[in-house]
Design a protein around this motif. Structure first.
Motif: not given
Lengths: 200, 200
Positions: A105-108
């Motif tokens: 979710q944060k880094f893709g």
């Protein structure tokens, strides 16, 4: 010693970037596995763009997904994930899955780590540590981990090709045959764990 | 002083990453433009992932493409590109276009530079210098240049909104009206040149 050829499909099984695979095939044949790894590092770090890096990361399945058992990459991955799974509890696996989702979710992109000899708990600790990184910093770390996975796979590929040459059998058949007999793990940690295969 | 609101569409005109725009709108309103820029830097460098960075880069048109004249971003870009074009010869523009294509071929995204006060020749020199970088290094430089562009645009946005407030007119109308009177350059260097608008 005869030079070893690596075609695009074989290179793609070692690293899922099409740019990487094309350039490795163009640089083939290689006098040794060490030479191939040196060329692979130059291509991966200096020539493949960040879109190619993301493509390679995306070639690793998500936690909880079962990979196709028909590709060389999937077969190698199944072998690579065994040690950490052997050391993981159910709650540990669930926590790893939850943190992996947070990471994505944060880094893709998926969390990549070369965890040879590390327990599931150690891997989870590393995931939590890396979660606080800036995305660009994490991208660079992930690219280094991908290269470690690629190096292990190139060594497996060269070893299998050399054996196939010496027995007169086809490399692809030998790999597929071995693959069919491997255990299918309920959780897929393919992107986490490039480890030697130890059946549970 | 009244706090200034920034909605998602306005933030997107400053930086074409949808993650950036959503998070800026959530952080709105801002007590000052400097505060907004500080928040924007934190979002851009620490929270937007590399896929979001690439999305923002892709929002800049290619050399030789004519942007839509109906968006705030396109209007600002047209203003930003004037000084270097004023100093460029036809052969210089062609060389810039050729090198931009080479750059995109290597890195997979457009060449971004905040070239305030620089001539077209200086920009070309910078492009040639940066071409030898590793893709990950170049990604980081491009992200810094994008932030410089975003900062200039946030200043324009806040200035326009403050003026609109003081005259009682609508900000969006004011921008659109000014935009319609700007000169349409034959070459679009929107991703190169965030410069003050100087009509030729």
């Amino acid at each position: 010693m005869e030079e070893i050829k690596v075609d695009e499909k074989e290179a793609l099984a070692c690293c899922g970037s099409s740019q990487f695979a094309k350039q490795m095939a163009l640089a083939s044949p290689f006098p040794s596995v060490d030479h191939a790894i040196s060329v692979a590092k130059d291509i991966w770090f200096n020539k493949v763009d960040v879109i190619g890096w993301l493509e390679a990361f995306a070639a690793h399945p998500q936690i909880g997904e079962s990979p196709s058992s028909h590709t060389t990459s999937a077969q190698w991955s199944k072998g690579e994930q065994s040690t950490a799974l052997a050391t993981a509890t159910d709650s540990g696996l669930q926590e790893l899955s939850d943190w992996n989702a947070r990471y994505r979710q944060k880094f893709g992109h998926v969390f990549l780590i070369c965890a040879s000899g590390r327990s599931a708990a150690e891997i989870l600790g590393e995931l939590k540590n890396r979660y606080s990184n800036r995305p660009i910093h994490e991208l660079e770390i992930a690219s280094q981990e991908q290269m470690k996975i690629t190096e292990l796979r190139l060594r497996k590929l060269f070893s299998a090709k050399t054996k196939a040459d010496s027995t007169g059998s086809q490399y692809s058949t030998a790999v597929a045959s071995k693959a069919e007999s491997t255990f299918h793990f309920p959780f897929c940690l393919l992107h986490l764990l490039p480890l030697p295969f130890l059946p549970p």
